[in-house]
Write an enzyme that holds these catalytic residues in place. Structure first.
Site, short mmCIF file in Angstrom:
data_model
loop_
_atom_site.label_atom_id
_atom_site.label_comp_id
_atom_site.label_asym_id
_atom_site.label_seq_id
_atom_site.Cartn_x
_atom_site.Cartn_y
_atom_site.Cartn_z
N ARG A 84 0.82 -1.21 0.00
CA ARG A 84 0.00 0.00 0.00
C ARG A 84 0.85 1.26 0.00
NH1 ARG A 84 -4.58 0.94 4.54
NH2 ARG A 84 -2.74 1.23 5.85
N LYS A 178 -2.35 7.03 1.32
CA LYS A 178 -2.03 7.34 2.71
C LYS A 178 -0.88 8.34 2.72
CE LYS A 178 -1.84 4.78 7.11
NZ LYS A 178 -3.19 5.14 7.57
#
Length: 329
Positions: A84, A178
């Protein structure tokens, strides 16, 4: 009024001595180890755990981050979290200074050096240091930082209250990555705390439930259906995705009717039998009240705790594909 004289440090030795003053009185150092690609190694002295001020992550917010859990000497879901951060870095146009295998090795070695058996492992990819301009074209290379945080956490069993946030949520490009630009998240959390709630819920422009300030959200309907919002406009939570993989066990034993992702309006959500936050250190946190109205009967949901048990057991004793044993020296 006479102005105070600003001290000028005459040497690196004097400065380091000053930095150490903060930590000399600390009974237990909360950050046992840090890695910095700028230094090219692992730092055990908290006074030296610093990031250069000309790093573009510091003054432009051009950086991404992620977190993994350390529990009983194992790293949970590390590979998924590394995937991620690399996806977030790609969207932020940041090239990692190392391949995935090297990042993974650094993080495992860092955890080993920290001797921490329970806590969090946080790490950042930055556009790098070099100047104070907007463009990172003057940065010779990107940077990678990581720190082990020795902290206590346990399975959440007490319910919390939430509110609907009035702080605008991020647009999908930024919400699905993120990145370090967390001002909306901070303001959303502060807004909830100021109103006596634990945290908040974001609702998108179409009126569908989105996510919390740094967690996903899930619902159990009165028909015993587990539903999580689509991930197309929000962060794809690693713990939320793992929950979706584990939850069918409750369908198999008849406790849940189904497990799905989909759109859910605020009205539908507030009529749910149970509600929960989902995140790394929780891993499932019961929500018993939303905007001063009870969710279901206003008590911690039985199925919420069953889902929490599934994830916690996976964290403690799940398969090696999701848990990496740290080779402590």
């Amino acid at each position: 009024m006479e102005e105070s004289q600003v001290h000028v440090f005459s040497s690196a030795t004097e400065l380091v001595e000053k930095l150490h003053q903060k930590w000399n009185s600390v009974e237990k150092v909360p950050y046992p180890a840090m890695y910095s690609s700028v230094y090219g190694g692992i730092i055990l002295d908290p006074a030296l755990m610093v990031i250069p001020i000309d790093d573009h992550m510091v003054h432009r917010g051009h950086g991404v981050f992620d977190t993994a859990i350390i529990l009983d000497g194992y790293l949970y879901e590390l590979d998924g979290h590394i995937d991620r951060i690399l996806l977030s870095a790609s969207r932020a146009k940041i090239s990692s200074p190392f391949p995935k295998s090297t990042l993974r090795s650094i993080l495992i070695q860092l955890t080993s050096a920290s001797k921490c058996k329970k806590g969090t492992l946080r790490y950042w990819l930055s556009a790098g240091l070099g100047d104070f301009l907007l463009s990172p074209s003057g940065c010779p290379t990107s940077a990678f930082y990581a720190v082990v945080i020795d902290e206590e956490f346990s399975q959440c069993k007490e319910g919390v209250k939430v509110i609907t946030s009035t702080i605008p949520m991020k647009v999908p490009l930024f919400a699905t990555s993120k990145n370090v630009n967390y001002l909306p998240n901070v303001l959303s959390k502060l807004e909830a705390e100021e109103k006596g709630a634990f945290a908040s819920i974001w609702v998108d422009d179409d009126g569908y439930v989105a996510e919390g300030p740094n967690v996903n959200v899930g619902f159990v309907t009165r028909e015993k259906e587990l539903i999580l919002p689509f991930f197309d406009k929000i962060l794809s939570g690693c713990t939320a995705k793992r929950l979706l993989e584990l939850a069918p066990k409750l369908v198999e034993n008849g406790r849940l009717k189904s497990v799905t992702v989909g759109n859910i309006t605020v009205e539908e959500a507030k009529q749910a039998a149970e509600m929960m936050y989902i995140g790394s250190t929780l891993p499932v946190l019961p929500i018993i009240e939303w905007d001063e109205k009870p969710i279901g009967d206003g008590k911690v949901g039985e199925l919420t705790m069953a889902l929490s048990d599934l994830v916690w057991e996976d964290m403690v004793a799940g398969p090696e594909t999701h848990r990496i044993k740290v080779p402590y020296v």
